[in-house]
Design an enzyme around this catalytic site. Structure first.
Site, PDB file in Angstrom:
ATOM      1  N   HIS A  15     -69.267  35.831 -56.100  1.00 39.18           N
ATOM      2  CA  HIS A  15     -68.399  36.837 -55.435  1.00 39.18           C
ATOM      3  C   HIS A  15     -67.909  36.546 -53.606  1.00 39.18           C
ATOM      4  CE1 HIS A  15     -68.613  40.656 -52.255  1.00 39.18           C
ATOM      5  NE2 HIS A  15     -69.337  41.445 -53.896  1.00 39.18           N
ATOM      6  N   GLU A  70     -62.502  42.377 -58.573  1.00 44.53           N
ATOM      7  CA  GLU A  70     -62.864  42.495 -57.074  1.00 44.53           C
ATOM      8  C   GLU A  70     -61.749  42.115 -56.463  1.00 44.53           C
ATOM      9  OE1 GLU A  70     -67.138  44.164 -56.331  1.00 44.53           O
ATOM     10  OE2 GLU A  70     -67.042  41.994 -55.726  1.00 44.53           O
TER      11      GLU A  70
END
Ligand code: PGA
Length: 252
Positions: free
Chosen positions: A97, A167
């Protein structure tokens, strides 16, 4: 060929404040899952809540972690290993992430974690994404490099335990997501990169999207963006809105 299930992942990050709230949120999602047929839902709470939520996980929603150490055990203060997670019915782990890359996680470290997680029988949700979009399209090369390094030496037999979450960093926590057309282009690009890297085995890898996904844009992002689901941050903390997103994705 049987149609693959879609995937909606709730990344709770460092929330909520109490175990009681975490249980309430998970119970609401669990109840709503009765009517959901074509979508797998993964809740990713902070480590400390995993043990309490594991009794509810399995039949309705899956449990995911937000990180994992690649060593099975040892002197790593503050860390939790991939093998420790498996005793709490953790089936998914978010890795790479951007918020963790910002804390210093390198591509090499992320690759080690991915190999440990899939080797341990769990699915790795690998986040990739550019911080800015340049006019020359160099960000495509950046995404390719992130994926190539993430999948280095991952056994082809384990590729169905890989999910790529696109993302874009500029959309995370922001007030607008990528446009469905831009997402569609990126999704096609990512699938091509996966095909070049993994050949026929790439078919088992899902591509999902994250970054300001909500109940207003969920349907169009998945439908027109050519992805298999969503990685949801803020909106996964509001039971009603998250359930609405799950229902919208399931109806596609
Ligand atoms: P957001 O976060 O939905 O709040 O933008 C997404 C993520 O960071 O996974």
């Amino acid at each position: 060929m049987k149609k693959q299930k879609k995937l909606v992942v709730g990344n709770w990050k460092m929330n909520p404040q109490s175990l009681e709230e975490a249980k309430k949120l998970a119970t609401s999602v669990k109840r709503a899952m009765r009517g959901i047929k074509k979508t797998n839902v993964v809740l990713c709470p902070p480590f400390i809540y995993l043990s309490s939520l594991s009794s509810s996980a399995g039949n309705s929603f899956f449990l995911g972690a937000q990180n994992a150490n690649y060593e099975a055990l040892g002197p790593f203060t503050g860390e939790v290993s991939f093998s420790e997670l498996s005793q709490f019915k953790v089936d998914y782990v978010i890795l790479g992430h951007s918020e963790r890359r910002k804390m210093g996680e390198s591509d090499e470290l992320i690759n080690k974690k991915i190999r440990a997680v899939v080797g341990g029988g769990m699915t790795a949700i690998i986040c990739v994404g550019e911080s800015v979009r340049d006019i020359n399209g160099d960000f495509y090369n950046f995404i390719k490099q992130q994926i190539t390094s993430a999948l280095k030496d991952v056994s082809k037999k384990l590729l169905d335990q890989i999910v790529i979450a696109y993302e874009p960093i500029w959309a995370i926590g922001a007030s607008a997501p990528v446009s469905p057309a831009e997402l569609c282009e990126m999704s096609i690009f990512i699938k091509k990169v996966l095909k070049d890297l993994c050949g026929a085995f790439s078919g088992g890898i899902k591509v999902i999207y994250g970054g300001d996904a909500d109940k207003v844009n969920a349907d169009i992002l998945v439908r027109d963006g050519n992805v298999s689901g969503l990685l949801v941050g803020r909106e996964s903390l509001r039971a009603k809105d998250f359930i609405e997103i799950i229902k919208l994705v399931d109806a596609i």
